[in-house]
Design an enzyme around this catalytic site. Structure first.
Site, short mmCIF file in Angstrom:
data_model
loop_
_atom_site.label_atom_id
_atom_site.label_comp_id
_atom_site.label_asym_id
_atom_site.label_seq_id
_atom_site.Cartn_x
_atom_site.Cartn_y
_atom_site.Cartn_z
CB SER A 84 -0.97 -0.05 1.19
OG SER A 84 -2.04 0.83 1.03
CG HIS A 233 -5.62 -2.82 0.96
ND1 HIS A 233 -4.86 -2.58 -0.17
CD2 HIS A 233 -5.15 -1.94 1.90
CE1 HIS A 233 -4.00 -1.61 0.06
NE2 HIS A 233 -4.14 -1.21 1.31
#
Length: 253
Positions: A84, A233
């Site tokens: 990320s 995620h």
């Protein structure tokens, strides 16, 4: 800036960078599975974990922090993995210092601009009465007004630490709140990173989309994209063994 990091294992160096609101500890269980084959550097990025805090917070300075760490540790070249926000730091570093990156792994992020989508989390964190906080339960209760997901709350509350009879945030919450736009900024370069690169997305995540392939191919022409099944995620937390197996297969190929 001299970053805090944890070093473990032996073999070729592999540096791992966490995401927003995270810390080096997020990847510790993954590192334990890799330390027989690699020397792991689990890094707290600036304004996170036990690393120093600063008003300067963007991918340019975070990439320079990584360069300083490698020079201090006498690492001429390393494998680099970022998740990320850490993935954007890793991409920025690889594009700026390609000779220092042997192989690059980018976990569930693309080079493009992402609009701000952390407003609720920031409202929740800022609603915690940190100066008068008496217990973690009190912080949990305050966060619950904004965040229902128990896993997300637990992840965020890892940033809460005791100090002088009270509590403080490990993350630099004022700077992150004020400069949250910087997290979503685009990664760009006139010259691509030519070394082997893996983009590792979560099958159930929308962070890497079909529209991102053009930018990925332009900036990282020697790359390929895979998706970890049954993962969102937070792929390393949701499917740790699949992530470990993928990292090993890619770095040993």
């Amino acid at each position: 800036m001299k970053l805090n990091f944890k070093k473990t294992g032996s073999g070729e160096p592999l540096i791992i960078l966490h995401g927003l609101f995270g810390s080096a500890d997020n990847w510790f269980s993954i590192a334990k599975e890799l330390e027989d084959e690699f020397t792991l550097y689990l890094v707290d990025q600036r304004n996170h974990g036990d690393s120093p805090q600063s008003e300067d917070w963007n991918y340019k300075v975070m990439a320079e922090d990584l360069k300083e760490l490698m020079e201090a540790e006498d690492i001429s070249e390393a494998h680099l993995l970022g998740h990320s926000m850490g993935g954007k730091t890793a991409m920025t570093f690889a594009l700026n210092y390609p000779d220092k990156v042997k192989k690059l792994i980018v976990a569930d992020i693309a080079p493009r601009y992402y609009p701000v989508h952390h407003e609720t989390i920031l409202k929740g964190l800022n609603a915690v009465p940190i100066d008068s906080l008496k217990s973690r339960k009190e912080a949990d209760d305050a966060l619950s007004e904004y965040i229902n997901n128990a896993g997300i709350k637990q992840f965020l509350l890892k940033n809460l630490t005791r100090v002088d009879g009270g509590f403080k945030w490990k993350v630099n919450l004022p700077v992150i709140t004020d400069q949250i736009e910087n997290v979503g900024e685009e990664v760009s370069s006139e010259k691509p990173f030519e070394n082997t690169t893996l983009f590792m997305g979560g099958e159930n995540s929308d962070y890497i989309q079909d529209k991102d392939k053009e930018d990925i191919d332009r900036l990282f022409p020697n790359s390929h994209l895979i998706y970890i099944k049954n993962a969102g995620h937070w792929l390393h937390a949701e499917q740790p063994q699949a992530v470990v197996d993928t990292i090993k297969a890619f770095l040993k190929r």
